[in-house]
Design an enzyme around this catalytic site. Structure first.
Site, PDB file in Angstrom:
ATOM      1  N   LEU A 267       0.868  -1.176   0.000  1.00 50.55           N
ATOM      2  CA  LEU A 267       0.000   0.000   0.000  1.00 50.55           C
ATOM      3  C   LEU A 267       0.905   1.226   0.000  1.00 50.55           C
ATOM      4  CD1 LEU A 267      -2.526  -1.037   2.799  1.00 50.55           C
ATOM      5  CD2 LEU A 267      -3.091  -0.753   0.381  1.00 50.55           C
ATOM      6  N   ASP A 268       0.515   2.288  -0.727  1.00 45.10           N
ATOM      7  CA  ASP A 268       1.336   3.494  -0.700  1.00 45.10           C
ATOM      8  C   ASP A 268       1.269   4.137   0.681  1.00 45.10           C
ATOM      9  OD1 ASP A 268      -0.723   5.655  -0.594  1.00 45.10           O
ATOM     10  OD2 ASP A 268      -1.294   4.866  -2.548  1.00 45.10           O
ATOM     11  N   SER A 269       2.141   5.100   0.919  1.00 50.94           N
ATOM     12  CA  SER A 269       2.290   5.642   2.275  1.00 50.94           C
ATOM     13  C   SER A 269       1.007   6.288   2.800  1.00 50.94           C
ATOM     14  CB  SER A 269       3.440   6.652   2.326  1.00 50.94           C
ATOM     15  OG  SER A 269       3.174   7.765   1.490  1.00 50.94           O
TER      16      SER A 269
END
Length: 199
Positions: free
Chosen positions: A45-47
């Site tokens: 998952l992106d930040s």
């Protein structure tokens, strides 16, 4: 008997799906948990995104889950700015052209998109507290291009304000709180992910 271990976490926002980074960012290693050596994240998952993240010491899981013949469903709860029209819902459901790696135009596969009420277990976002028009969506995909959900809603004319992955197949976030970790027994892990050829 397998020596591999399997975990799910509820990844908080502002944390990358990595244990090491040259940048000054929140890391998985900052969580209060003693992970085994060789652990790594699957289906990152992106930040800014939150929710279900798989961690394992088994290097085969990436191929089995995301590069096998059978697609695996992922479910996301997505808060977007403004009210979403029926026309936009149909556009998102039927496939929408986004730009992917290499600047290539890609039309997303048909998917399920529903307008939902904010889940009771989620506190109100700032926009909701200020009575700014927003919409909660439940999006079910069987593919996962880089930033796909964010790009889809952006092309459809909405800005993604919050994105939470709540399940991959029958492996669910459940009542896991942000930053919490749960270890899963190997057979249960693969059964919930609907992977039969793991042995």
């Amino acid at each position: 008997m397998s020596s591999h271990r399997y975990f799910i976490i509820n990844k908080p926002a502002n944390m990358v799906s990595q244990f090491v980074s040259p940048d000054d960012v929140g890391l998985l290693g900052n969580l209060k948990f003693e992970f085994p050596e060789g652990i790594h994240a699957i289906g990152r998952l992106d930040s800014h995104s939150e929710g279900l993240l798989i961690l394992t010491t088994n290097k085969k899981v990436t191929n089995l889950l995301f590069q096998g013949e059978a697609p695996h469903e992922r479910v996301y709860l997505v808060l977007v700015g403004h009210l979403v029209s029926q026309e936009t819902l149909e556009l998102l459901r039927s496939g929408i052209a986004i730009r992917i790696k290499g600047g290539i135009n890609y039309t997303t596969s048909p998917c399920d998109v529903q307008i939902i009420d904010r889940p009771e277990w989620l506190p109100k976002a700032k926009a909701e507290l200020w009575n700014v028009p927003v919409t909660w969506l439940k999006i079910t995909l069987t593919e996962g291009k880089y930033h796909q959900v964010r790009k889809m809603v952006r092309v459809a004319g909405h800005r993604c304000k919050r994105l939470i992955r709540v399940s991959i197949e029958n492996l669910e976030l459940g009542d896991l709180q942000p930053g919490e970790v749960r270890e899963i027994e190997e057979t249960d892990f693969f059964e919930k992910l609907k992977i039969n050829n793991w042995k």
